[in-house]
Design an enzyme around this catalytic site. Structure first.
Site, mmCIF file in Angstrom:
data_model
loop_
_atom_site.group_PDB
_atom_site.id
_atom_site.type_symbol
_atom_site.label_atom_id
_atom_site.label_comp_id
_atom_site.label_asym_id
_atom_site.label_seq_id
_atom_site.Cartn_x
_atom_site.Cartn_y
_atom_site.Cartn_z
ATOM 1 N N GLN A 11 -31.924 7.845 7.356
ATOM 2 C CA GLN A 11 -30.640 7.112 7.238
ATOM 3 C C GLN A 11 -30.120 6.704 8.618
ATOM 4 O O GLN A 11 -29.838 5.533 8.881
ATOM 5 C CB GLN A 11 -29.573 8.008 6.612
ATOM 6 N N LEU A 12 -29.989 7.687 9.495
ATOM 7 C CA LEU A 12 -29.443 7.393 10.819
ATOM 8 C C LEU A 12 -30.447 6.611 11.657
ATOM 9 O O LEU A 12 -30.067 5.670 12.377
ATOM 10 C CB LEU A 12 -29.064 8.710 11.522
ATOM 11 N N ASP A 36 -45.625 14.583 14.250
ATOM 12 C CA ASP A 36 -45.179 15.425 13.137
ATOM 13 C C ASP A 36 -44.385 16.610 13.700
ATOM 14 O O ASP A 36 -44.935 17.456 14.403
ATOM 15 C CB ASP A 36 -46.417 15.904 12.360
ATOM 16 N N ALA A 60 -35.136 15.138 11.249
ATOM 17 C CA ALA A 60 -34.761 16.490 10.814
ATOM 18 C C ALA A 60 -35.322 16.770 9.431
ATOM 19 O O ALA A 60 -35.592 15.849 8.662
ATOM 20 C CB ALA A 60 -33.244 16.648 10.783
ATOM 21 N N THR A 62 -33.978 17.749 6.220
ATOM 22 C CA THR A 62 -32.578 17.681 5.751
ATOM 23 C C THR A 62 -32.386 18.158 4.296
ATOM 24 O O THR A 62 -31.292 18.013 3.758
ATOM 25 C CB THR A 62 -32.047 16.236 5.866
ATOM 26 N N TYR A 125 -31.003 25.996 6.236
ATOM 27 C CA TYR A 125 -30.942 24.709 6.944
ATOM 28 C C TYR A 125 -30.015 24.842 8.161
ATOM 29 O O TYR A 125 -30.380 24.457 9.280
ATOM 30 C CB TYR A 125 -30.443 23.615 5.986
HETATM 31 N N1 LIG Z 1 -27.799 13.795 5.708
HETATM 32 C C1 LIG Z 1 -26.682 14.465 5.968
HETATM 33 O O1 LIG Z 1 -25.775 14.560 5.116
HETATM 34 C C2 LIG Z 1 -26.470 15.094 7.316
HETATM 35 C C3 LIG Z 1 -25.309 15.871 7.523
HETATM 36 C C4 LIG Z 1 -25.114 16.448 8.783
HETATM 37 C C5 LIG Z 1 -26.043 16.266 9.792
HETATM 38 N N2 LIG Z 1 -27.162 15.525 9.543
HETATM 39 C C6 LIG Z 1 -28.126 15.371 10.624
HETATM 40 O O2 LIG Z 1 -28.170 14.001 10.963
HETATM 41 C C7 LIG Z 1 -29.500 13.660 11.408
HETATM 42 C C8 LIG Z 1 -29.991 12.449 10.632
HETATM 43 O O3 LIG Z 1 -29.983 12.766 9.237
HETATM 44 P P1 LIG Z 1 -30.440 11.700 8.136
HETATM 45 O O4 LIG Z 1 -29.552 11.902 6.963
HETATM 46 O O5 LIG Z 1 -30.596 10.370 8.767
HETATM 47 O O6 LIG Z 1 -31.886 12.303 7.768
HETATM 48 P P2 LIG Z 1 -32.962 11.710 6.761
HETATM 49 O O7 LIG Z 1 -32.481 10.441 6.147
HETATM 50 O O8 LIG Z 1 -33.375 12.844 5.882
HETATM 51 O O9 LIG Z 1 -34.164 11.319 7.741
HETATM 52 C C9 LIG Z 1 -34.909 12.317 8.362
HETATM 53 C C10 LIG Z 1 -35.939 11.667 9.261
HETATM 54 O O10 LIG Z 1 -36.729 12.710 9.828
HETATM 55 C C11 LIG Z 1 -38.097 12.430 9.545
HETATM 56 N N3 LIG Z 1 -38.847 13.673 9.374
HETATM 57 C C12 LIG Z 1 -38.597 14.701 8.551
HETATM 58 N N4 LIG Z 1 -39.533 15.654 8.693
HETATM 59 C C13 LIG Z 1 -40.402 15.203 9.639
HETATM 60 C C14 LIG Z 1 -41.565 15.725 10.246
HETATM 61 N N5 LIG Z 1 -42.092 16.907 9.889
HETATM 62 N N6 LIG Z 1 -42.184 15.001 11.217
HETATM 63 C C15 LIG Z 1 -41.705 13.781 11.583
HETATM 64 N N7 LIG Z 1 -40.620 13.227 11.038
HETATM 65 C C16 LIG Z 1 -39.967 13.930 10.074
HETATM 66 C C17 LIG Z 1 -38.095 11.617 8.263
HETATM 67 O O11 LIG Z 1 -39.324 10.913 8.165
HETATM 68 P P3 LIG Z 1 -39.906 10.427 6.751
HETATM 69 O O12 LIG Z 1 -39.190 9.125 6.452
HETATM 70 O O13 LIG Z 1 -41.345 10.270 7.002
HETATM 71 O O14 LIG Z 1 -39.567 11.501 5.748
HETATM 72 C C18 LIG Z 1 -36.898 10.718 8.531
HETATM 73 O O15 LIG Z 1 -37.265 9.662 9.383
HETATM 74 C C19 LIG Z 1 -30.338 14.927 11.210
HETATM 75 O O16 LIG Z 1 -30.400 15.621 12.424
HETATM 76 C C20 LIG Z 1 -29.543 15.742 10.216
HETATM 77 O O17 LIG Z 1 -29.777 17.123 10.357
HETATM 78 C C21 LIG Z 1 -27.392 14.922 8.343
#
Ligand SMILES: NC(=O)c1ccc[n+]([C@@H]2O[C@H](COP(=O)([O-])OP(=O)(O)OC[C@H]3O[C@@H](n4cnc5c(N)ncnc54)[C@H](OP(=O)(O)O)[C@@H]3O)[C@@H](O)[C@H]2O)c1
Length: 313
Positions: A11-12, A36, A60, A62, A125
């Site tokens: 998403q981000l 990875d 992350a 997530t 988490y």
């Molecule tokens: N989502 C929330 O509500 C939330 C809330 C608070 C903080 N955050 C933080 O905000 C940041 C961005 O979150 P988001 O919602 O954008 O996350 P997201 O949509 O779940 O995207 C996660 C990204 O990480 C990649 N990823 C996951 N596991 C991986 C691995 N083993 N190796 C390489 N890439 C990997 C995913 O790749 P693939 O596309 O290949 O899966 C994707 O590009 C994170 O640090 C999260 O902890 C999120």
């Protein structure tokens, strides 16, 4: 400016790509197949090979509930690999912008959490993200650690899209009303990261450290669901709002415990940016408009003989 962005498909990450490309910065965005985060050595190797001027880590694990049964994987991706990333960056004097979460807090506070508030994650988490924070601080002094919360966008999996999909399928829905936080639009977060990058580009320094970064206007998931449904009707994504019932966390089968209150005080970042962070409402309007546009485009495709279903994916 040569930026190495991890998690570019999330998403981000998706919103960061747009902001960075618009600014004309050189963007290196390796996929999960190339780097990875469950294999920490690949992360350090990528930094050493690609030699960016700045790293933005939006990658992350997530899946909050799944992390309860996969704590080791969550720990590798959110903890150990962040440490390896930080030490590889420090060795080459590369700053790291890294994202963390409101789930490092236990939710017992009665007022918004500050950067200096005591951390105490309730779930695996949160523990894995806290480990990443600690290793980042330990290994790379030149870091910006942004804690955000309740991220949503038109892309990927999130509460807004889940609510709209359920609103298409059901006339009544139960939503938790005793967890309060701040929804954060990934597009707004990416613009803020873009401002930080611009600032770094100007004088090659940033006021390093931890900052809270979420949209303004705290609410419960139930309040947020009401706003989502209303906006979905305005944008034509739903014909009518389903009836929403407010329930407690105890009544919902969460696998992982979540903080009851995780509002972040973002005044430190607002002072740095010299501007207030807007409410999530504008981001919600934007996301619903984008989703409605995608549904219209899919409908046109169907009338032209394509086979895509006309629904929010
Ligand atoms: N989502 C929330 O509500 C939330 C809330 C608070 C903080 N955050 C933080 O905000 C940041 C961005 O979150 P988001 O919602 O954008 O996350 P997201 O949509 O779940 O995207 C996660 C990204 O990480 C990649 N990823 C996951 N596991 C991986 C691995 N083993 N190796 C390489 N890439 C990997 C995913 O790749 P693939 O596309 O290949 O899966 C994707 O590009 C994170 O640090 C999260 O902890 C999120």
């Amino acid at each position: 400016m040569k930026i190495l962005l991890f998690g570019a498909t999330g998403q981000l990450g998706t919103e960061c790509r747009k902001v960075f490309q618009q600014a004309g910065w050189e963007l290196l965005a390796p996929s999960r197949n190339q780097v990875d985060f469950s294999k920490p050595e690949t992360v350090a190797l990528a930094v050493e090979r690609l030699r960016p001027q700045l790293v933005v880590n939006a990658c992350a694990y997530t899946a909050v509930d799944r992390a309860e049964s996969e704590p080791q994987l969550a720990g590798l991706v959110n903890g150990v690999s962040v440490g390896r990333l930080a030490s590889a960056c420090a060795a080459l004097r590369i700053p790291t912008i890294h994202i963390s979460t409101d789930y490092v807090f236990d939710g017992r506070a009665a007022r918004p959490y500050r950067e200096t508030s005591a951390v105490c994650p309730l779930n695996k988490y949160g523990h894995s993200k806290l480990q990443g924070e600690q290793l980042l601080r330990l290994y790379n002094r030149r870091h910006i650690l942004l804690r955000t919360s309740w991220v949503f966008s038109a892309h990927g999996n999130n509460f807004v899209k889940t609510m709209i999909r359920l609103g298409e399928q059901r006339s009544e829905l139960s939503v938790v009303g005793d967890q309060v936080g701040c929804p954060s639009y990934a597009g707004d977060l990416a613009v803020i990261i873009g401002h930080l990058v611009e600032r770094y580009q100007r004088d090659w320094q940033l006021p390093w450290g931890t900052y809270h970064c979420s949209n303004a206007e705290p609410c419960s998931w139930y309040d947020f669901a009401q706003a989502v449904m209303a906006q979905a009707v305005v944008c034509g994504l739903l014909e009518q709002q389903p009836q929403l019932h407010e329930i407690t966390s105890a009544e919902y089968p969460f696998v992982a415990a979540r903080p009851a209150y995780s509002v972040l005080d973002c005044s430190k970042l607002e002072t740095l940016l010299e501007t207030p962070i807007p409410s999530w409402r504008r981001g919600l309007e934007r996301v619903c408009a984008d989703l409605a546009g995608a549904v219209r485009a899919a409908a046109q495709e169907v009338t032209r003989g394509g086979e895509r279903p006309v629904t929010v994916k």
